[in-house]
Design a protein around this motif. Structure first.
Motif: not given
Length: 361
Positions: A313-319, A329-333, A345-351
């Motif tokens: 829920k904390i990352i699915n807006d951007i990944a 597993t986190i995919l970023i497009t 960078t934002t995704t890694l920080n949140l994770l």
């Protein structure tokens, strides 16, 4: 830990072991070394009951409940464990896999399945007392561990633990699992990004989604990157206080929450080996388990899913997060290169923040 299977790959006959720079050939010492090793593989930070603070600015890192509140926009109805009928217990016993393997009480599921005419009424009474009082019986908290050899030389790192559990524990856990899973399904608590340990959402489905998302990105000629995170000893690293707070958020309270606390606390394990000379079983001493959820038991995997449920829920807006069992597993497009680096960078920080808050780092 994993529930044991009696088969040809189960190597409980271990006459020597490479440990450090020594070759140990005393069965009792080998059993003790294995038990200490399996206990120590869990991350010690999972036992920490105080939420971390940032030393740089002395600000509190958000609590796990904070993530839940910002991720889910409504509270859930109360979850209360309900009493069981003899029919419920009979059906649970029938559903268990028939095995000759057994825990320290020597009662296998094969024997248990032959016993309902004699034990059904008292067993139902005991299970209902447990649920009503919020107490998981202490005698069902003991696990015998058999080391399973994987590959390579006979080094301790090449063995994994197999838990041999009480069959009666499986009955009570299955009863709670059924009710808790029903509650999660009714209120859509478990997010769609969670795969494994769920009906119609197996790990193969996670692999299919991963491949499909990558193919879509490639077909549309946009950038795609994958972040692969293997949570080492994830089940053993779960903090009990955090798990209880998350269960409470999802509706568990009162005696139900007390039951889960009791289920997690005061657990013990010992390693059992077979003497190659006289085929006698030798045991290590009992060691207390202070954190984590039992992976080899029936209820443990569901509790693990609930513990990790707020991560997507904390990352699915951007990944695009894809979780299956203890792998993330986190995919970023992105179609624009200039935006891509900032999103990663934002995704890694949140994770990283979530992993720290939940004591996986």
């Amino acid at each position: 830990m994993e529930t044991g299977k009696t088969n040809n790959t189960m190597n409980s006959v271990i006459d020597k072991l490479h440990f450090g720079d020594k070759l140990v050939d005393d069965y009792t010492k080998i059993a003790e070394i294995f038990n200490q090793h399996f206990m120590s593989t869990a991350k010690s930070n999972a036992a920490n009951t105080n939420y971390k603070t940032s030393s740089a600015n002395n600000k509190c890192i958000p609590t796990p409940t904070h993530y839940l509140l910002q991720s889910f926009n409504r509270m859930f109805s109360n979850f209360k464990l309900m009493p069981l009928s003899t029919k419920d217990i009979r059906n649970i016993i029938k559903s268990l896999n028939t095995k000759n393997s057994h825990g320290y009480d020597k009662v296998s599921t094969k024997l248990l399945k032959l016993s309902p005419p004699f034990i059904l009424n008292p067993l139902t009474h005991i299970c209902n007392k447990s649920l009503a009082l919020g107490i998981f019986p202490d005698h069902l908290k003991y696990s015998e561990i058999k080391p399973l050899f994987k590959k390579g030389d006979k080094h301790i790192s090449n063995y994994r633990p197999i838990s041999m559990l009480s069959s009666f524990s499986k009955v009570l856990e299955k009863a709670v699992y059924i009710q808790l899973y029903k509650h999660c399904s009714k209120h859509n608590i478990l997010v769609d990004e969670q795969f494994g340990f769920r009906n119609k959402l197996a790990t193969t489905d996670a692999i299919f989604q991963l491949i499909n998302e990558v193919q879509i990105a490639l077909n549309e000629k946009i950038i795609v990157v994958g972040i692969f995170c293997d949570l080492e000893n994830a089940f053993d690293s779960i903090n009990h206080d955090i798990l209880i707070s998350k269960l409470n958020f999802y509706g568990a309270e009162g005696k139900t929450l007390l039951w889960v606390k009791s289920y997690l606390s005061n657990r013990y394990q010992r390693v059992t080996l077979t003497n190659n000379v006289n085929c006698q079983n030798l045991f290590s001493t009992w060691q207390k388990i202070t954190h984590g959820v039992p992976q080899g038991l029936i209820l443990g995997p569901l509790l693990f899913l609930i513990y990790r449920n707020d991560l997507p829920k904390i990352i699915n807006d951007i990944a695009i997060p894809i979780l299956f069992p203890d792998d993330t597993t986190i995919l970023i497009t992105s179609p624009i290169i200039s935006d891509f680096e900032g999103t990663v960078t934002t995704t890694l920080n949140l994770l990283n923040e979530w992993l720290n808050t939940n004591f996986f780092l």
